[in-house]
Design an enzyme around this catalytic site. Structure first.
Site, PDB file in Angstrom:
ATOM      1  N   LYS A 101       0.864  -1.185   0.000  1.00  0.00           N
ATOM      2  CA  LYS A 101       0.000   0.000   0.000  1.00  0.00           C
ATOM      3  C   LYS A 101       0.895   1.226   0.000  1.00  0.00           C
ATOM      4  O   LYS A 101       2.037   1.161   0.471  1.00  0.00           O
ATOM      5  CB  LYS A 101      -0.876   0.027   1.257  1.00  0.00           C
ATOM      6  CG  LYS A 101      -2.146   0.825   1.114  1.00  0.00           C
ATOM      7  CD  LYS A 101      -3.242  -0.021   0.525  1.00  0.00           C
ATOM      8  CE  LYS A 101      -4.571   0.687   0.523  1.00  0.00           C
ATOM      9  NZ  LYS A 101      -5.656  -0.244   0.208  1.00  0.00           N
ATOM     10  N   ASP A 157      -7.131   3.911  -4.598  1.00  0.00           N
ATOM     11  CA  ASP A 157      -7.710   3.841  -3.246  1.00  0.00           C
ATOM     12  C   ASP A 157      -8.249   5.250  -2.972  1.00  0.00           C
ATOM     13  O   ASP A 157      -8.480   6.021  -3.928  1.00  0.00           O
ATOM     14  CB  ASP A 157      -6.642   3.397  -2.218  1.00  0.00           C
ATOM     15  CG  ASP A 157      -7.236   3.127  -0.839  1.00  0.00           C
ATOM     16  OD1 ASP A 157      -8.027   2.175  -0.708  1.00  0.00           O
ATOM     17  OD2 ASP A 157      -6.939   3.858   0.120  1.00  0.00           O
TER      18      ASP A 157
HETATM   19  P1  NAD Z   1     -13.246   7.594  -2.068  1.00  0.00           P
HETATM   20  O1  NAD Z   1     -12.195   8.617  -1.901  1.00  0.00           O
HETATM   21  O2  NAD Z   1     -13.826   7.370  -3.418  1.00  0.00           O
HETATM   22  O3  NAD Z   1     -14.461   7.922  -1.065  1.00  0.00           O
HETATM   23  C1  NAD Z   1     -14.283   8.124   0.303  1.00  0.00           C
HETATM   24  C2  NAD Z   1     -15.626   8.562   0.889  1.00  0.00           C
HETATM   25  O4  NAD Z   1     -15.495   8.613   2.312  1.00  0.00           O
HETATM   26  C3  NAD Z   1     -16.082   9.941   0.437  1.00  0.00           C
HETATM   27  O5  NAD Z   1     -17.476   9.919   0.235  1.00  0.00           O
HETATM   28  C4  NAD Z   1     -15.737  10.817   1.647  1.00  0.00           C
HETATM   29  O6  NAD Z   1     -16.574  11.970   1.736  1.00  0.00           O
HETATM   30  C5  NAD Z   1     -16.023   9.852   2.771  1.00  0.00           C
HETATM   31  N1  NAD Z   1     -15.372  10.256   4.026  1.00  0.00           N
HETATM   32  C6  NAD Z   1     -14.086  10.639   4.213  1.00  0.00           C
HETATM   33  N2  NAD Z   1     -13.899  10.989   5.502  1.00  0.00           N
HETATM   34  C7  NAD Z   1     -15.072  10.789   6.137  1.00  0.00           C
HETATM   35  C8  NAD Z   1     -15.521  10.980   7.469  1.00  0.00           C
HETATM   36  N3  NAD Z   1     -14.689  11.424   8.426  1.00  0.00           N
HETATM   37  N4  NAD Z   1     -16.809  10.696   7.764  1.00  0.00           N
HETATM   38  C9  NAD Z   1     -17.651  10.242   6.818  1.00  0.00           C
HETATM   39  N5  NAD Z   1     -17.288  10.044   5.533  1.00  0.00           N
HETATM   40  C10 NAD Z   1     -16.024  10.325   5.203  1.00  0.00           C
HETATM   41  O7  NAD Z   1     -12.651   6.235  -1.473  1.00  0.00           O
HETATM   42  P2  NAD Z   1     -13.040   4.731  -1.841  1.00  0.00           P
HETATM   43  O8  NAD Z   1     -12.158   4.262  -2.936  1.00  0.00           O
HETATM   44  O9  NAD Z   1     -14.515   4.625  -1.968  1.00  0.00           O
HETATM   45  O10 NAD Z   1     -12.542   3.976  -0.524  1.00  0.00           O
HETATM   46  C11 NAD Z   1     -13.352   3.959   0.651  1.00  0.00           C
HETATM   47  C12 NAD Z   1     -12.810   2.891   1.598  1.00  0.00           C
HETATM   48  O11 NAD Z   1     -12.813   1.623   0.952  1.00  0.00           O
HETATM   49  C13 NAD Z   1     -11.355   3.106   2.058  1.00  0.00           C
HETATM   50  O12 NAD Z   1     -11.237   2.624   3.368  1.00  0.00           O
HETATM   51  C14 NAD Z   1     -10.560   2.222   1.102  1.00  0.00           C
HETATM   52  O13 NAD Z   1      -9.317   1.840   1.641  1.00  0.00           O
HETATM   53  C15 NAD Z   1     -11.508   1.057   0.966  1.00  0.00           C
HETATM   54  N6  NAD Z   1     -11.313   0.248  -0.242  1.00  0.00           N
HETATM   55  C16 NAD Z   1     -11.394   0.800  -1.478  1.00  0.00           C
HETATM   56  C17 NAD Z   1     -11.252  -0.011  -2.600  1.00  0.00           C
HETATM   57  C18 NAD Z   1     -11.423   0.538  -4.001  1.00  0.00           C
HETATM   58  O14 NAD Z   1     -11.424  -0.271  -4.946  1.00  0.00           O
HETATM   59  N7  NAD Z   1     -11.602   1.830  -4.202  1.00  0.00           N
HETATM   60  C19 NAD Z   1     -10.980  -1.371  -2.449  1.00  0.00           C
HETATM   61  C20 NAD Z   1     -10.914  -1.910  -1.163  1.00  0.00           C
HETATM   62  C21 NAD Z   1     -11.083  -1.084  -0.077  1.00  0.00           C
END
Ligand code: NAD
Length: 511
Positions: free
Chosen positions: A178, A218
């Site tokens: 990561k 991510d």
């Molecule tokens: P993203 O940046 O697209 O979205 C993040 C979201 O979280 C946004 O809506 C943001 O407003 C919200 N957020 C941030 N801080 C916050 C808070 N304090 N309170 C409430 N909401 C808050 O990110 P993503 O790609 O959707 O990833 C989200 C999670 O999923 C992360 O933990 C990431 O590690 C995990 N993840 C993502 C993927 C992927 O394929 N994108 C795969 C596995 C895991």
């Protein structure tokens, strides 16, 4: 009084140390070989480096007393399309903004479309960057890139090790990594983000590769960032077309896989569907809340709505909304992600639901709670409030150790992150295979494979948790159960460790 020696001191509390508690519990349960434990309890490599770039001039809005002396300023006419609106109200000034402009400025202040702005010069900045490569026993390092202001080495150690467990659970031939940059990407223009991404890959190039370490999107990164990284990695190389698999999560038109954008949310939805199927209960009509409405949260919500579930509440970084009659997730996604006027890409201001407080969100009446934002959002206090029967972890590490205990005590089940959100890395593997073969599969083929893979791996985890060794048509849990019932988080880790352990035990160690 005697001087304190290093061994007397309490070990420093770290997120990584806390995250490894489940690892150690599962390692004890299966009697993991001590040397394998030593290999896994620290990352293989921790890379820290710096990315420098030039940030352009900004127009910073002035208000109240600061703006008052400029009430008489004549308006300035610029090429507004060359200004980049940023999340904090500032405007990035593009190179062509002044071409053909009529500028009226005093003390570096100008009036634009009714508002008063001060020109603040840009300059050179240095950003802290990371790539942690945790383990490669099962294949090349694999894991996302996070551009976010709160990242740290400690956090990347957690997230990289999570990838080691997740790739093993998904049974894809990768290890765990990561990385990312400590920055708020919303504070930079697109051109600046491109330069930052290019510079990141310039520094990282020797350490990654399609058979070595494969980044993906991510938090704060997306297919556009992947395209920039691919270009920087492969430009000018003789065999550049064989290098497409250096990143996954690319746009479909440049070697991305169909279904990748929705894959993580899709996997969350498949796990929830399987949880309901196992209980002979209908998913149709089930009410859910989702925290985070980015890639994972919005896709999971849309897919669950397509499956007949009802979204009753959404929270993101800027606010929370609710509607007991149901929020149309597709419509909300269009409002958040396909709306140039919504600069914060937030659910805030969505007219077809009621705004509620941060506190009230967790207390919403629902069947399923999907944390899909950042780590640590379900604290012990939040866990006491949740009304759902099931927490499906779309985010990485959303539930604290304390909260895990509270959920267990309250009989609320958990689909742990390392299976719930493994859809992303599973389809990343399909993308990598397609790149190697120069093929492109249909979305139906991708989703069919993903559904089979994620549901089978989830069934193995449930069999380990319930201590029901069995051989089904497509899964065989007999080699994984440990002779007693386990929490699903520990059972997921048992599956991961047994699959990783096999490599060390069968291949042995080079001395
Ligand atoms: P993203 O940046 O697209 O979205 C993040 C979201 O979280 C946004 O809506 C943001 O407003 C919200 N957020 C941030 N801080 C916050 C808070 N304090 N309170 C409430 N909401 C808050 O990110 P993503 O790609 O959707 O990833 C989200 C999670 O999923 C992360 O933990 C990431 O590690 C995990 N993840 C993502 C993927 C992927 O394929 N994108 C795969 C596995 C895991």
């Amino acid at each position: 009084m005697t001087a304190q020696t290093a061994s007397d001191r309490e070990p420093e509390h770290t997120l990584f140390g806390e995250a490894l508690q489940v690892f150690h519990r599962a390692a004890d349960l299966i009697g993991l070989h001590p040397r394998i434990r030593l290999e896994l309890e620290q990352p293989d490599y921790e890379h820290i480096f710096y990315v420098t770039t030039r940030v352009g001039d900004r127009l910073v809005p002035l208000a109240g007393a600061e703006a008052a002396p400029y009430a008489d300023l004549a308006p300035t006419n610029l090429d507004m399309t060359a200004l980049a609106p940023l999340f904090d109200g500032k405007l990035g000034i593009g190179e062509t903004a002044l071409r053909g402009a009529t500028v009226s400025a005093r003390d570096g202040v100008m009036r634009l479309s009714g508002s008063v702005y001060r020109v603040v010069p840009g300059g050179d900045v240095r950003l802290k960057a990371y790539r942690v490569q945790h383990n490669q026993a099962r294949g090349p390092y694999k894991g996302g890139l996070r551009f976010h202001q709160d990242v740290s080495l400690d956090l990347f150690n957690v997230l990289a090790s999570d990838m080691t467990w997740k790739t093993a659970i998904a049974d894809v031939p990768f290890g765990g990594a990561k990385g990312g940059i400590r920055m708020d990407p919303r504070a930079y223009t697109k051109a600046e983000l491109e330069n930052i991404s290019l510079r990141y890959m310039y520094k990282l190039k020797q350490l990654v590769g399609p058979n070595l370490d494969i980044p993906a999107p991510d938090v704060g990164t997306n297919a556009e960032v992947m395209a920039w990284l691919l270009r920087q990695y492969s430009d000018g190389e003789r065999e550049r077309h064989a290098m497409r698999g250096v990143v996954t999560g690319k746009d479909v038109r440049i070697g991305g896989s169909r279904g990748r954008v929705r894959a993580t949310g899709q996997g969350v939805a498949y796990c929830i569907e399987e949880w309901y199927a196992r209980r002979d209960k209908p998913l149709k009509g089930a009410r859910f809340i989702v925290q985070g409405f980015g890639n994972v949260g919005s896709c999971a919500a849309e897919i669950l709505c397509e499956m007949g579930a009802v979204c009753v509440g959404v929270q993101d970084a800027d606010g929370s909304i609710a509607d007991p009659k149901g929020i149309d997730a597709a419509k909300l996604a269009a409002y958040v992600h396909a709306n140039p006027a919504n600069l914060r890409r937030s659910v805030l201001g969505y007219a077809e639901a009621q705004a509620i407080s941060h506190r009230d969100f967790w207390e919403l009446d629902c069947d399923v709670c999907i944390p899909a934002a950042l780590g640590g959002s379900i604290t012990g206090e939040v866990a006491e409030k949740i009304k759902a029967k099931l927490v499906a972890e779309g985010a990485n590490g959303p539930t604290t150790v304390e909260a895990d205990g509270v959920l267990e005590k309250r009989g609320i089940e958990v689909i742990p992150d390392i299976i719930a959100n493994a859809g992303g890395v599973t389809v990343s593997y399909y993308e990598w295979v397609q790149n190697k073969r120069m093929e492109q599969w249909t979305e139906a083929e991708v989703n069919g494979r993903l559904e089979r893979a994620i549901k089978n791996n989830y069934r193995l985890i449930l069999d380990i948790a319930e201590d029901t060794p069995r051989k089904g048509p497509e899964h065989d849990s007999r080699g994984f159960t440990v002779g007693k019932k386990l929490h699903t988080r520990a059972s997921a880790m048992v599956l991961a460790l047994k699959r990783i352990e096999a490599h060390y035990l069968l291949e042995g160690f080079s001395t």
